[in-house]
Design a protein around this motif. Structure first.
Motif, short mmCIF file in Angstrom:
data_model
loop_
_atom_site.label_atom_id
_atom_site.label_comp_id
_atom_site.label_asym_id
_atom_site.label_seq_id
_atom_site.Cartn_x
_atom_site.Cartn_y
_atom_site.Cartn_z
N GLY A 267 5.04 0.53 -19.83
CA GLY A 267 3.87 1.34 -19.53
C GLY A 267 3.03 0.75 -18.41
O GLY A 267 3.44 -0.18 -17.70
N LEU A 268 1.81 1.27 -18.27
CA LEU A 268 0.92 0.88 -17.18
C LEU A 268 -0.07 -0.21 -17.53
O LEU A 268 -0.65 -0.84 -16.65
CB LEU A 268 0.12 2.10 -16.71
N ILE A 269 -0.31 -0.44 -18.81
CA ILE A 269 -1.49 -1.18 -19.24
C ILE A 269 -1.26 -2.69 -19.24
O ILE A 269 -0.35 -3.20 -19.89
CB ILE A 269 -1.93 -0.71 -20.65
N ALA A 270 -2.12 -3.39 -18.50
CA ALA A 270 -2.04 -4.86 -18.44
C ALA A 270 -2.70 -5.48 -19.66
O ALA A 270 -2.17 -6.42 -20.25
CB ALA A 270 -2.69 -5.37 -17.16
N GLU A 271 -3.87 -4.98 -20.02
CA GLU A 271 -4.62 -5.51 -21.17
C GLU A 271 -4.98 -4.37 -22.10
O GLU A 271 -5.60 -3.39 -21.67
CB GLU A 271 -5.90 -6.21 -20.70
N PRO A 272 -4.63 -4.45 -23.38
CA PRO A 272 -4.98 -3.39 -24.32
C PRO A 272 -6.50 -3.17 -24.37
O PRO A 272 -7.29 -4.09 -24.19
CB PRO A 272 -4.46 -3.91 -25.66
N GLY A 273 -6.87 -1.92 -24.62
CA GLY A 273 -8.28 -1.55 -24.64
C GLY A 273 -8.73 -1.08 -23.27
O GLY A 273 -9.81 -1.45 -22.81
N ALA A 274 -7.90 -0.27 -22.61
CA ALA A 274 -8.19 0.18 -21.25
C ALA A 274 -8.68 1.62 -21.26
O ALA A 274 -8.31 2.42 -22.12
CB ALA A 274 -6.94 0.09 -20.38
N VAL A 275 -9.53 1.95 -20.28
CA VAL A 275 -9.92 3.33 -20.03
C VAL A 275 -9.25 3.78 -18.74
O VAL A 275 -9.10 3.00 -17.80
CB VAL A 275 -11.45 3.51 -19.94
N ASP A 276 -8.85 5.05 -18.69
CA ASP A 276 -8.12 5.52 -17.52
C ASP A 276 -8.18 7.04 -17.43
O ASP A 276 -8.68 7.72 -18.35
CB ASP A 276 -6.66 5.07 -17.58
N VAL A 277 -7.66 7.57 -16.33
CA VAL A 277 -7.61 9.01 -16.07
C VAL A 277 -6.21 9.35 -15.59
O VAL A 277 -5.61 8.59 -14.82
CB VAL A 277 -8.65 9.42 -15.01
#
Length: 446
Positions: A267-277
């Motif tokens: 996936g895209l997430i480096a650190e869990p707990g991310a906000v994105d669009v």
């Protein structure tokens, strides 16, 4: 409950006023907008009687009208009778004016429902603190993505699910017609024939996402409004942007659990707990996600989530993540929920955490060279500043001198700013004092 609405002539104002006519214990008492004639015409269109409203620029006359059961239409703060209202719904979208309205409301013991997300990014932390000290409520308004996502996160965390990523879709879908190879975004169309071969995520998700992004480079997919809304979510939830400009993958809803997994899972997430669009890709006739919000969570028990997959839930291909989403928001149609919560007569307000904090600063990075003396303005449907990109940075950047993006409106540059530079408070003249003071209270003072 007697409700005052600022920015009443706007689209949000109309959706709220239309709905308040059907809510028995909430009354539109005072409508504030310089275009009082336009507000009057709107009320007539909504079915209000001519003798049910009073247009005035006199505070005493406005108060008398409210006490007589009429709606007072006033042009500005000077005529707003604070003693005749219980809740202020702030919807001007203007940081200088709207912050002043909220400050005055709190000083007069009036609850505040904040619809202007721009104000939240600059002044919301301070306004919440001031409201708590005054014994009144300050809440983000249901009906737009920030408050709706906070309610979804509240539910998710209360049931004990762990959030890996959360966010929203961008405002406008990308609608692909496979027969023509053209993609439409509102009234703009481009040729993107390669997208027809990229409708499936495939084994290499990163490569597919990169190819999709390349195919739609002719379309504007990011907006200041997106960063603004996700900054509000961050301030209330503590979740942070994975990258300062967010990822904006071109995605389909059934892919979100795979796309917003951690990088080690593809996936895209480096650190869990991310906000994105994300930018939603869909075919003609498929339902839209525009206005919707989502959260990707770890699943835990695979048997449970395989059962839920069979019931239509979005679960990643390896079963490790799931996406929970609300594919809509309904603007002012939903805001009566927050008005009720503000006065303690309705649902519990979002509680993640109970108060906003300076987790994220919506800062301003020059996207081109800007000359000393340039006057900056917040303009357009997306409330953007020409030549300046909004970026989501740790809130600690404010203490290092970075300015909030929406403090730039109406200010003038003191020096030349090179493309790529952050704009600092010391680089600005003419910042609105009431907004600057609230910003300092929230980000710079203990």
């Amino acid at each position: 409950m007697r409700v005052a609405v600022t920015g009443a002539r706007g689209g949000y104002g109309r959706t709220l006023l239309a709905q308040l006519r059907h809510v028995s214990d909430q009354t539109a008492a005072v409508l504030v907008d310089p275009d009082t004639a336009g507000v009057r015409q709107m009320l007539l269109e909504l079915g209000c009687a001519e003798d049910g409203m009073t247009v005035t620029d006199d505070r005493a006359a406005a108060e008398a009208a409210v006490h007589a059961g009429r709606i007072a239409l006033v042009p500005g703060a000077e005529a707003l009778p604070w003693g005749a209202v219980d809740v202020l719904v702030e919807a001007t979208g203007r940081v200088d004016v709207g912050t002043a309205y909220a400050v005055r409301a709190i000083e007069h013991g009036v609850h505040v429902v904040m619809v202007s997300k721009e104000i939240e990014t600059v002044a919301g932390i301070a306004l919440h603190r001031r409201a708590a000290a005054a014994g009144v409520s300050y809440l983000p308004g249901d009906g737009d993505q920030p408050a709706n996502l906070l309610r979804l996160l509240d539910w998710i965390e209360r049931v004990g699910l762990e959030v890996v990523a959360c966010g929203k879709s961008s405002e406008y879908d990308l609608v692909l017609d496979p027969a023509t190879g053209r993609v439409r975004q509102l009234d703009v169309e481009i040729d993107a024939p390669s997208l027809a071969e990229l409708l499936e995520l495939g084994d290499d998700a990163a490569a597919t996402l990169a190819a999709r992004a390349e195919a739609v480079t002719g379309l504007k997919r990011s907006a200041a409004a997106d960063s603004c809304e996700m900054t509000v979510v961050s301030q209330y939830s503590g979740y942070l942007a994975d990258t300062e400009s967010m990822h904006y993958p071109v995605a389909r809803p059934d892919e979100l659990a795979d796309i917003y997994a951690e990088r080690e899972r593809g996936g895209l997430i480096a650190e869990p707990g991310a906000v994105d669009v994300f930018s939603m890709l869909r075919l003609p006739g498929e339902a839209s996600f525009a206005g919707g919000v989502f959260a990707v969570v770890r699943t835990g028990d695979p048997v449970t989530w395989e059962l839920l997959r069979s019931k239509g839930h979005v679960v990643s291909r390896d079963g490790s993540h799931a996406c929970i989403y609300w594919p809509y928001h309904a603007m002012g149609v939903e805001t009566p929920l927050t008005i009720a919560a503000a006065t303690g007569r309705g649902a519990v307000a979002p509680q993640i955490p109970r108060a906003p904090a300076p987790h994220t600063l919506l800062a301003a990075r020059a996207s081109r060279d800007l000359a000393s003396g340039t006057r900056l303005a917040v303009e357009g449907h997306h409330h953007e500043v020409a030549g300046v990109a909004p970026v989501m940075l740790p809130g600690s950047e404010a203490r290092r001198g970075a300015a909030a993006y929406y403090l730039l409106g109406g200010a003038t540059l003191r020096r030349d700013i090179a493309a790529g530079e952050l704009i600092g408070l010391d680089d600005l003249d003419g910042v609105a004092p009431v907004a600057l003071d609230a910003f300092a209270d929230g980000f710079l003072r203990p």
